[in-house]
Scaffold this motif. Structure first.
Motif, short mmCIF file in Angstrom:
data_model
loop_
_atom_site.label_atom_id
_atom_site.label_comp_id
_atom_site.label_asym_id
_atom_site.label_seq_id
_atom_site.Cartn_x
_atom_site.Cartn_y
_atom_site.Cartn_z
N ALA A 85 0.73 -1.09 0.10
CA ALA A 85 -0.08 0.02 -0.11
C ALA A 85 0.77 1.36 0.07
O ALA A 85 0.60 2.13 -0.74
N LYS A 86 1.88 1.09 0.75
CA LYS A 86 2.94 2.28 0.65
C LYS A 86 3.42 2.64 -0.58
O LYS A 86 3.88 3.85 -0.95
N ASN A 87 3.57 1.63 -1.41
CA ASN A 87 4.20 1.88 -2.81
C ASN A 87 2.94 1.59 -3.86
O ASN A 87 3.42 1.37 -4.81
N LEU A 100 -0.89 -4.27 -5.19
CA LEU A 100 -2.10 -4.55 -4.74
C LEU A 100 -3.12 -4.87 -5.67
O LEU A 100 -2.99 -4.13 -6.94
N ALA A 101 -4.10 -5.62 -5.88
CA ALA A 101 -4.96 -5.73 -6.84
C ALA A 101 -6.15 -4.96 -6.86
O ALA A 101 -6.76 -4.83 -7.99
N ASP A 102 -6.12 -4.05 -5.84
CA ASP A 102 -7.37 -3.03 -5.58
C ASP A 102 -6.66 -1.70 -5.01
O ASP A 102 -5.49 -1.91 -4.39
N GLU A 103 -7.22 -0.77 -4.85
CA GLU A 103 -6.69 0.57 -4.07
C GLU A 103 -6.87 0.18 -2.50
O GLU A 103 -7.56 -0.71 -2.09
N PRO A 104 -5.71 0.41 -1.61
CA PRO A 104 -5.57 0.29 -0.39
C PRO A 104 -6.78 0.87 0.45
O PRO A 104 -7.08 -0.02 1.32
#
Length: 139
Positions: A18-20, A67-71
């Motif tokens: 998520a950070k990246n 990630l497959a979706d937004e955090p």
């Protein structure tokens, strides 16, 4: 309810991704190195996260995971359930006396509420309060 290293390290993986987010794939090796964790263990944890649709793998020399979706759309509860199973403080609620059963249900619901309303984005953006306001002592 006790969260094992599976859940804790799984959250670590997801927070790093998520950070990246939007900056390309990250290797498990870099996550393992940053957090002083076993890369082999992280490889075991990423499979259920990928199978559940939370992460995607990117092949190649600069590959890794994204990630497959937004955090903001992935909760801590999603990750904990994927890696740990159902959220419950005790097993066999149906065999409990009514007062205890009510207590366990309230505890379960409170834990679920926190996990389901805390996103990976929240965790990735977390900073300790007062982090920049260190105490100053004068003598």
């Amino acid at each position: 309810m006790k969260v094992s290293t599976k859940g804790r390290y799984g959250l670590t993986i997801m927070i790093e991704l998520a950070k990246n987010y939007g900056e390309g794939p990250i290797s498990l090796k870099s996550i393992a190195t940053t957090h002083n964790l076993s890369e082999h263990y992280l490889e075991q944890l990423i499979a259920p996260l990928r199978n559940s649709g939370f992460v995607k793998s990117v092949r190649g020399a600069y590959g890794g995971y994204i990630l497959a979706d937004e955090p903001a759309n992935i909760t801590a509860g999603d990750i904990i359930r994927t890696l740990e199973g159902p959220i419950s403080p005790v097993e066999g609620l149906e065999n409990e006396a009514p007062p205890q059963k009510e207590l366990w249900i309230r505890i379960r619901d409170a834990v679920r509420n926190v996990l389901d309303h805390t996103t990976i984005e929240d965790l990735a953006n977390y900073t300790e309060e007062g982090e920049s306001d260190a105490y100053m002592f004068y003598i």
